[in-house]
Design a protein around this motif. Structure first.
Motif, mmCIF file in Angstrom:
data_model
loop_
_atom_site.group_PDB
_atom_site.id
_atom_site.type_symbol
_atom_site.label_atom_id
_atom_site.label_comp_id
_atom_site.label_asym_id
_atom_site.label_seq_id
_atom_site.Cartn_x
_atom_site.Cartn_y
_atom_site.Cartn_z
ATOM 1 N N LEU A 164 0.833 -1.197 0.000
ATOM 2 C CA LEU A 164 0.000 0.000 0.000
ATOM 3 C C LEU A 164 0.868 1.247 0.000
ATOM 4 C CD1 LEU A 164 -2.680 -1.000 2.691
ATOM 5 C CD2 LEU A 164 -2.889 -1.175 0.205
ATOM 6 N N GLU B 39 -0.156 6.854 2.177
ATOM 7 C CA GLU B 39 -1.469 7.421 2.489
ATOM 8 C C GLU B 39 -2.477 6.326 2.798
ATOM 9 O OE1 GLU B 39 -4.856 10.342 0.434
ATOM 10 O OE2 GLU B 39 -3.050 9.751 -0.671
ATOM 11 N N GLU B 40 -2.450 5.249 2.021
ATOM 12 C CA GLU B 40 -3.390 4.150 2.262
ATOM 13 C C GLU B 40 -3.088 3.438 3.565
ATOM 14 O OE1 GLU B 40 -4.530 2.829 -2.314
ATOM 15 O OE2 GLU B 40 -2.730 2.020 -1.371
ATOM 16 N N GLN B 41 -1.817 3.298 3.922
ATOM 17 C CA GLN B 41 -1.469 2.698 5.212
ATOM 18 C C GLN B 41 -2.035 3.525 6.353
ATOM 19 O OE1 GLN B 41 2.785 2.427 5.091
ATOM 20 N NE2 GLN B 41 2.816 0.675 3.697
ATOM 21 N N GLN C 187 -4.618 5.567 6.236
ATOM 22 C CA GLN C 187 -6.075 5.469 6.227
ATOM 23 C C GLN C 187 -6.546 4.143 6.820
ATOM 24 O OE1 GLN C 187 -7.189 6.026 2.132
ATOM 25 N NE2 GLN C 187 -7.003 8.261 2.224
ATOM 26 N N ALA C 188 -5.859 3.062 6.489
ATOM 27 C CA ALA C 188 -6.240 1.749 7.003
ATOM 28 C C ALA C 188 -6.182 1.715 8.523
ATOM 29 C CB ALA C 188 -5.335 0.678 6.416
ATOM 30 N N LYS D 57 -9.328 -3.061 0.560
ATOM 31 C CA LYS D 57 -9.423 -1.673 1.038
ATOM 32 C C LYS D 57 -10.821 -1.377 1.572
ATOM 33 C CE LYS D 57 -5.841 -0.327 -2.251
ATOM 34 N NZ LYS D 57 -5.436 0.539 -3.375
ATOM 35 N N LYS E 39 -12.701 1.923 2.728
ATOM 36 C CA LYS E 39 -13.338 2.838 1.779
ATOM 37 C C LYS E 39 -14.835 2.597 1.672
ATOM 38 C CE LYS E 39 -9.224 3.629 -1.057
ATOM 39 N NZ LYS E 39 -8.647 3.627 -2.427
#
Length: 418
Positions: free
Chosen positions: A201, A204-206, A208-209, A238, A241
């Motif tokens: 990831l 940013e995705e890390q 958010q998770a 993901k 989301k």
């Protein structure tokens, strides 16, 4: 499973081993009557690879003209449904045309430096060579000079890339364990696969998770779900989301109401789903069933029809299981309120009850389950006139179903127009 499909897949030559594994599993999921449309998650699990790798191999197969992918969306929810995979041996198959197909493209540069061209196979050195590779246009990984990293980045972008690399090497492990710490139902389970997905990831995705984990868990709880997907599923799909925009940090969804099991709204949601064509994973015959079909004990179409009852409408089967085993309802859908107004109570064991059960069997729909597990009264579509004014209970049921279908079609058309 189709033996014709798997035999065809085995006969294909010139593919990389992993690409051929993907082709074989696609063929294994092919059904001669319903085609091939496994979900990406299922196909990735079958092939034991990430979804990113899976898509790379699917692209290669499509470029080779061995498969063609057809995507579609649900006409009511507009959500993407499982991709339909057409295999080259099927009647009427036409390969997908690609604008970037190398056979139609102009000369390509040397893969290492960007010079020269690659219009002919790389094993032929009689074309104009790459200026920096002398007499060969193939990059030589054993003799390429070592490139020292830049120690003093000259701009903000370079400094940002260096910071990301530092984070990847020093903080990812710490962040991963922060994510999976106290994860429900995970104690003692292996976590290496989840960690591998987490590392793929973006930064940013890390973040958010990790930040949305608790909100996502509260969303599951508010929906009455007892099973919590594993971190691998949470990360690869993901799932954070999927949190609705109006679901606040306290875990309360604005204006959310739960439709009671076997009630009006619950029934409207159930029948609205049955209005769709079967959309669940294509059922497959077991070895024993294939033998019985070969021996003439079963007709393939009838056996497939029976299997569709249990897997054709997954949401309906989930509604039944949650209502009967756990006494749980489902989240209301305000758009279906006009349909709920068309429902009336039907007594278990009555003539109308038997007529409704017969209509479900006729259309291949799943029934609620055993009568002993159902409540004494269940809300089902009501007929326009009193039931005793019809010649039979079956006629009353068909009139009720026709009115429901007309109203559902009107709602679907209005939603599509919006």
């Amino acid at each position: 499973m189709s033996h014709k499909a798997t035999n065809w897949a085995v006969e294909q030559r010139g593919l990389k081993p992993a690409t051929k594994v993907v082709l074989w599993h696609l063929a294994d999921r092919h059904n001669r009557e319903f085609g091939c449309f496994p979900s990406q998650a299922l196909l990735a699990h079958d092939c034991e690879m990430s979804r990113a790798s899976l898509n790379n191999h699917l692209k290669l197969l499509e470029e080779r003209g061995l498969i063609r992918r057809i995507q579609s969306r649900n006409s009511r929810t507009f959500k993407q449904e499982n991709t339909r995979y057409l295999l080259a041996f099927e009647d009427g198959f036409t390969p997908q045309k690609h604008d970037d197909d190398k056979r139609d493209a102009g000369p390509l540069p040397c893969p290492e430096t960007g010079h020269g061209n690659d219009a002919e196979p790389v094993s032929k050195n009689d074309e104009k060579p790459c200026p920096k590779n002398d007499d060969s246009r193939v990059q030589n990984l054993d003799t390429n000079p070592v490139r020292e990293p830049v120690t003093q980045p000259g701009n903000a972008q370079a400094r940002g890339e260096r910071d990301f690399e530092a984070r990847s090497s020093k903080k990812v492990e710490k962040l991963f364990w922060k994510l999976v710490k106290d994860w429900p139902q995970l104690h003692g389970m292996p976590k290496q696969r989840a960690r591998s997905v987490f590392e793929q990831l973006s930064a940013e995705e890390q973040d958010q998770a990790i930040a949305k984990r608790e909100v996502w868990l509260k969303l599951l709880k508010s929906q009455g779900k007892d099973h919590v997907p594993a971190p691998t599923t949470y990360l690869s799909q993901k799932l954070w989301k999927d949190i609705p925009a109006d679901f606040d940090l306290a875990g309360e969804q604005a204006a959310q109401r739960v439709a009671a099991p076997f009630g009006k709204m619950w029934g409207a949601i159930r029948f609205a789903d049955l209005m769709r064509e079967p959309y669940g994973p294509a059922p497959r015959f077991t070895s024993a069933e294939e033998r019985m079909v070969a021996d003439g004990i079963y007709q393939p179409a009838e056996l497939m029809r029976q299997k569709l009852v249990s897997c054709g409408w997954p949401r309906v089967n989930t509604l039944h299981e949650r209502a009967i085993r756990k006494k749980h309802g489902t989240t209301e859908d305000p758009a279906l309120a006009p349909l709920a107004d068309l429902f009336g109570q039907v007594g278990k064991g009555s003539e109308l009850w038997s007529a409704w059960k017969g209509l479900h069997a006729e259309r291949g729909w799943p029934w609620f389950g055993e009568d002993r597990d159902c409540p004494d009264w269940v809300w089902l579509p009501d007929s326009p006139c009193e039931a005793d004014t019809y010649d039979s209970a079956s006629d009353a049921v068909r009139a009720a179903m026709a009115r429901f279908e007309n109203q559902h079609a009107s709602i679907s058309e209005r939603q599509a127009a919006e």
